[in-house]
Write an enzyme that holds these catalytic residues in place. Sequence first.
Site, PDB file in Angstrom:
ATOM      1  N   HIS A  38       0.846  -1.189   0.000  1.00 31.01           N
ATOM      2  CA  HIS A  38       0.000   0.000   0.000  1.00 31.01           C
ATOM      3  C   HIS A  38       0.886   1.244   0.000  1.00 31.01           C
ATOM      4  O   HIS A  38       1.898   1.285   0.696  1.00 31.01           O
ATOM      5  CB  HIS A  38      -0.913  -0.008   1.233  1.00 31.01           C
ATOM      6  CG  HIS A  38      -2.046   0.969   1.122  1.00 31.01           C
ATOM      7  ND1 HIS A  38      -1.858   2.320   1.277  1.00 31.01           N
ATOM      8  CD2 HIS A  38      -3.354   0.788   0.822  1.00 31.01           C
ATOM      9  CE1 HIS A  38      -3.017   2.934   1.094  1.00 31.01           C
ATOM     10  NE2 HIS A  38      -3.942   2.028   0.812  1.00 31.01           N
ATOM     11  N   ASP A  66     -12.136  17.123   3.707  1.00 31.99           N
ATOM     12  CA  ASP A  66     -11.880  16.988   5.146  1.00 31.99           C
ATOM     13  C   ASP A  66     -10.446  17.437   5.400  1.00 31.99           C
ATOM     14  O   ASP A  66      -9.689  17.661   4.443  1.00 31.99           O
ATOM     15  CB  ASP A  66     -12.121  15.534   5.619  1.00 31.99           C
ATOM     16  CG  ASP A  66     -11.268  14.528   4.866  1.00 31.99           C
ATOM     17  OD1 ASP A  66     -10.040  14.704   4.826  1.00 31.99           O
ATOM     18  OD2 ASP A  66     -11.823  13.573   4.291  1.00 31.99           O
ATOM     19  N   CYS A 124      -5.430  11.855  -1.212  1.00 29.46           N
ATOM     20  CA  CYS A 124      -4.436  11.760  -0.123  1.00 29.46           C
ATOM     21  C   CYS A 124      -3.172  11.042  -0.592  1.00 29.46           C
ATOM     22  O   CYS A 124      -2.091  11.261  -0.038  1.00 29.46           O
ATOM     23  CB  CYS A 124      -5.019  11.107   1.120  1.00 29.46           C
ATOM     24  SG  CYS A 124      -5.522   9.395   0.927  1.00 29.46           S
TER      25      CYS A 124
END
Length: 513
Positions: free
Chosen positions: A307, A428, A363
Amino acid sequence: SNNTSDASSATASSTSSRLNNSSYGTQPRQTGFIIEELSSESESYPIAGYSNNMTTTTQTAKIPDIFTTLPPVRDLLNTQTSLLQDQTVQECLPFHLNNLGLPINPHGLPHLDRKRHIAFLHKNLRRLPAAFTAADASRPWMFYWALAGLATMGESLEDYTERLLSTVKPIQHPDGGFGGGNGQMSHLAPTYAVLLSLVMVAGGDVSEDERREVLELVNRRAMWKWLGRLKQRDGGFQMSVGGEEDVRGAYCAMVIITLLDLPLDLPVDSPARSDECTTFLSGLPEWVARCQTFEGGISGRPDAEAHGAYAFCALACLCIIDDPHIVIPKYLDVPRLISWLSARQYAPEGGFAGRTNKLVDGCYSHWVGGCWPLLEACLEGPTTASTTKASSTDSLYSREGLIRYILSCCQDQGKRGGLRDKPSHNSDSYHTCYVLAGLSSAQHKWRFNAPARSSTERPETLSSAYQWTSEFLFDEEQIFDEEDRVLTLHPVFVIPEGIAEQTRAYFASKIGF
Ligand code: FPP
Ligand code: K
Ligand code: ZN
């Protein structure tokens, strides 16, 4: 888009299926891949909208076809995964093509809506809605993301000094480290977020007394003892005492140890201590190496799925331990890692996904995007006086793709402000922070400077993370306007450039704890 000539002989559909094709994603099932023919239309695509320096409502913006057309290769096996991917392409294309009527520059990009993003983050530092109680243990992350995002956009953090001190004091545990909220046990993630917040505030425009008050809040001796309990015999770190051991722990622990200039020796009562394991570094890079998977990427712990977020943690951790050109090739298979990371960038979206067969997300502009400066330094070696000016075409990834994804797809375009995962998601503070961090690294070139010491002499304390300096990129045609440039963030610590060096020097000048 010009090298598909052999591929186009195997073409099953014509150029008419390229854009706004409602059958895309629902074509009859075929096995294998289909190569769609790409048109040889000019580089320019007509864009509806207007730019702030033009009064016309339509202009020809220069957007390379790769960001405005469907991907040339598509797996026709329809699965939930491939359908979500098709939907995401359809979701992003209109934002690349016309930005839904926003003012755009001649490259078809909207401006960074700095004013609204700044207001959004300030709002995130006030009282939050009741639903946020579920995220109480992540409170330090909330203020780190907001403060780092504000600093990246050039905002002063001065007004937050007092509030940060009063928030952080009660969450420091007497046995070392910080918890997420009052009465919580210490954990490496909030400890990392608290420390970076403190040093960002201390590194700003504050008096010497205030700087000292902020930095002296951290109980360094207790921190060192607590880290000694997190260190594991196999080389890694647990996130909390008895908690999970993963590569976030390896990165967070090394950030804390180096910024606070803690002794590298393990405390005598550290459960990991043995004849082979005597320091925080013992077995650590070897443990990180075990996290590289068969795909070439990095997983959270050995034998798990690669990841992008863990790739950043692993590389940044190694770059604290030693110089990138030495330590990265010593512990990781660099060609396979570069291959895996490269496959995380998608077209036409332009942004990065976090893992194989998953979707782009803003992100990862930092988690994946932040790997590139570390790898570029690994390949280039230390900078000497003769190093030439870098251009974005020397990059290992498409900086243009990332900047387009960020400015076109990741900005909330309403009053709310803030940055987001993708157009269908709300902004956010987490995404605002890491999208801006990615924008910053795409807009600049980082250099790893040759150490002052000779190449054979190894330093006693960790010095590798303090040799980075940024430069502007030299580009014939810069796609973003100067007003949309953000400040630079240290490629290892993710705080404004210059502050890590200052913090480290402050603690290194002290004798003992
Ligand atoms: C998957 O989420 C995400 C992960 C497995 C890792 C998340 C870790 C971080 C973002 C950063 C950790 C770093 C530090 C310094 C604490 P998902 O399944 O929702 O997303 P995906 O579909 O994009 O993989
Ligand atoms: K995600
Ligand atoms: Zn995300």
